[in-house]
Enzyme design. Structure first.
Site, PDB file in Angstrom:
ATOM      1  N   ASN A   9      -0.824  -4.718  -4.141  1.00 56.02           N
ATOM      2  CA  ASN A   9      -1.830  -3.430  -3.630  1.00 56.02           C
ATOM      3  C   ASN A   9      -1.273  -2.869  -2.433  1.00 56.02           C
ATOM      4  OD1 ASN A   9      -3.521  -1.494  -3.447  1.00 56.02           O
ATOM      5  ND2 ASN A   9      -5.412  -2.893  -3.465  1.00 56.02           N
ATOM      6  N   TRP A  10      -0.541  -1.679  -2.322  1.00 54.63           N
ATOM      7  CA  TRP A  10      -0.173  -1.434  -1.045  1.00 54.63           C
ATOM      8  C   TRP A  10      -1.324  -0.498  -0.295  1.00 54.63           C
ATOM      9  CZ3 TRP A  10       5.777  -0.235  -2.177  1.00 54.63           C
ATOM     10  CH2 TRP A  10       6.227  -0.939  -2.660  1.00 54.63           C
ATOM     11  N   LYS A  11      -2.171  -0.340  -0.785  1.00 57.30           N
ATOM     12  CA  LYS A  11      -3.476   0.551  -0.457  1.00 57.30           C
ATOM     13  C   LYS A  11      -2.824   1.725  -0.078  1.00 57.30           C
ATOM     14  CE  LYS A  11      -6.001  -3.698  -0.044  1.00 57.30           C
ATOM     15  NZ  LYS A  11      -7.126  -4.239   0.615  1.00 57.30           N
ATOM     16  N   HIS A  97     -11.287  -1.063  -7.845  1.00 54.97           N
ATOM     17  CA  HIS A  97     -11.348  -1.961  -6.859  1.00 54.97           C
ATOM     18  C   HIS A  97     -12.685  -1.819  -5.564  1.00 54.97           C
ATOM     19  CE1 HIS A  97      -9.829  -3.265  -2.793  1.00 54.97           C
ATOM     20  NE2 HIS A  97      -8.893  -3.952  -3.491  1.00 54.97           N
ATOM     21  N   GLU A  99     -13.026  -1.314  -2.700  1.00 45.61           N
ATOM     22  CA  GLU A  99     -12.798  -0.238  -1.656  1.00 45.61           C
ATOM     23  C   GLU A  99     -13.263   1.011  -2.387  1.00 45.61           C
ATOM     24  OE1 GLU A  99      -8.944  -1.104  -0.424  1.00 45.61           O
ATOM     25  OE2 GLU A  99      -9.886  -3.120   0.596  1.00 45.61           O
ATOM     26  N   GLU A 169     -12.372 -10.455  -7.026  1.00 44.19           N
ATOM     27  CA  GLU A 169     -12.002 -10.359  -5.615  1.00 44.19           C
ATOM     28  C   GLU A 169     -13.337 -10.300  -4.904  1.00 44.19           C
ATOM     29  OE1 GLU A 169      -8.020  -8.360  -4.980  1.00 44.19           O
ATOM     30  OE2 GLU A 169      -9.365  -6.333  -4.972  1.00 44.19           O
ATOM     31  N   GLY A 175      -9.277  -8.772   2.797  1.00 47.99           N
ATOM     32  CA  GLY A 175      -8.745  -8.346   4.346  1.00 47.99           C
ATOM     33  C   GLY A 175      -9.434  -8.943   5.538  1.00 47.99           C
ATOM     34  N   SER A 215      -7.483 -12.184   0.646  1.00 52.93           N
ATOM     35  CA  SER A 215      -6.554 -12.698   1.675  1.00 52.93           C
ATOM     36  C   SER A 215      -5.489 -13.828   1.043  1.00 52.93           C
ATOM     37  CB  SER A 215      -7.574 -13.480   2.595  1.00 52.93           C
ATOM     38  OG  SER A 215      -8.363 -12.543   3.466  1.00 52.93           O
ATOM     39  N   GLY A 236      -3.102  -7.821  -1.204  1.00 52.82           N
ATOM     40  CA  GLY A 236      -3.199  -6.644  -0.442  1.00 52.82           C
ATOM     41  C   GLY A 236      -2.484  -6.878   0.958  1.00 52.82           C
ATOM     42  N   GLY A 237      -2.712  -7.050   1.941  1.00 55.05           N
ATOM     43  CA  GLY A 237      -2.190  -7.019   3.474  1.00 55.05           C
ATOM     44  C   GLY A 237      -0.575  -7.762   3.299  1.00 55.05           C
TER      45      GLY A 237
HETATM   46  P1  PGA Z   1      -6.129  -8.751   0.854  1.00 55.13           P
HETATM   47  O1  PGA Z   1      -6.554  -7.433   0.105  1.00 55.13           O
HETATM   48  O2  PGA Z   1      -4.931  -9.460   0.399  1.00 55.13           O
HETATM   49  O3  PGA Z   1      -5.755  -7.947   1.955  1.00 55.13           O
HETATM   50  O4  PGA Z   1      -7.138  -9.459   1.279  1.00 55.13           O
HETATM   51  C1  PGA Z   1      -6.673  -7.595  -1.365  1.00 55.13           C
HETATM   52  C2  PGA Z   1      -7.015  -6.461  -2.322  1.00 55.13           C
HETATM   53  O5  PGA Z   1      -7.984  -5.832  -1.767  1.00 55.13           O
HETATM   54  O6  PGA Z   1      -6.548  -6.267  -3.426  1.00 55.13           O
END
Ligand code: PGA
Length: 253
Positions: A9-11, A97, A99, A169, A175, A215, A236-237
């Site tokens: 997930n490149w956000k 998600h 967020e 998640e 994150g 993470s 994500g990251g």
């Molecule tokens: P993260 O994000 O790997 O940066 O913790 C995961 C996500 O939001 O899908």
């Protein structure tokens, strides 16, 4: 047999040009890997370019979007419809998600409408659920996630469970560098599968794939994937670095 699914997930990172570079670097590093489904989820503005590059270089990657609106078309300024994603050969759509739930006030009901729309248009949802820290600390995580799963799976056709991915998640792990223990991730994935088994009558719950997210890194992927209930990860990251994400994709080596 459920095929492991590793999604990046490149956000809200990467212009379309940067995204093309990233997917090319990643392909260079993992083109020989088989038996794992790899999904890249760039921002909307990069979907078209990434679709082209994946097609041109015959990359064995699936294309994913990070959200969708549930209506097919209409006066919904700023939104993107399932028809538009389908036309770009998008296969997976992340939905719900944390967020989006936190910053854009998406409710379980919104998420449910999106899940149903994604399936109706022949795409596959990656439906995110997960509890905030205070709920985990009160010992109420299982119940909280159960409500989310039940609410968000309303009206999902039983025969499409094989196209459903649920990403567990925990919000406190996203994150933050703080990962759920492999035991907790596996336990919650099993709990989610049992909830799905209770809602649907046929043995479709064996087909649904459950990811862990929060993470995930090259250094913890192996132990997370060791849990028999964990069918993949949503990253994500660490998916923004081709090297790191490639090492995650190669977790079996
Ligand atoms: P993260 O994000 O790997 O940066 O913790 C995961 C996500 O939001 O899908």
């Amino acid at each position: 047999m459920r095929i492991p699914i590793i999604a990046g997930n490149w956000k809200m990172y990467k212009t379309h040009l940067e995204a093309v570079k990233l997917v090319q670097s990643l392909w260079y590093e993992v083109s020989d890997v088989s038996g794992v489904e790899v999904v890249v989820c760039p921002p909307f503005t990069a979907l078209r370019s990434i679709q082209t590059v994946i097609g041109m270089d015959k990359m064995n990657f699936k294309l994913g979007a990070q959200d969708v609106y549930f209506e097919e078309e209409g006066a919904f300024t700023g939104e993107i419809s399932p028809l538009m994603l389908k036309a770009l050969h998008v296969d997976y759509v992340i939905v719900g998600h944390s967020e989006r739930r936190q910053y854009f006030k998406e409710s379980d009901q919104d998420v449910n409408k999106k899940v149903v729309a994604i399936l109706a248009h022949g795409m596959r949802p990656i439906m995110c659920v997960g509890e905030p820290l205070e709920i985990r600390e009160k010992g109420q995580a299982a119940r909280y996630v159960e409500d989310q799963v039940v609410n968000c799976l309303q009206s999902v056709p039983e025969d499409r469970l094989g196209d459903m991915v649920i990403a567990y998640e925990p919000i406190w792990a996203i994150g933050t560098g703080r990962t759920a223990s492999p035991e907790d991730a596996n336990e919650m994935a099993g709990h989610i599968r049992r909830i799905v088994a209770c809602i649907f009558s046929e043995p479709g719950f064996q087909k649904i794939r459950i990811q862990y997210g929060g993470s995930v890194k090259a250094s913890n992927i192996k132990e997370l994937m060791a849990g028999p209930e964990v069918d993949g990860v949503l990253v994500g990251g660490a998916s923004l670095s081709a090297d790191e994400f490639a090492r995650i994709v190669r977790y079996r080596e």
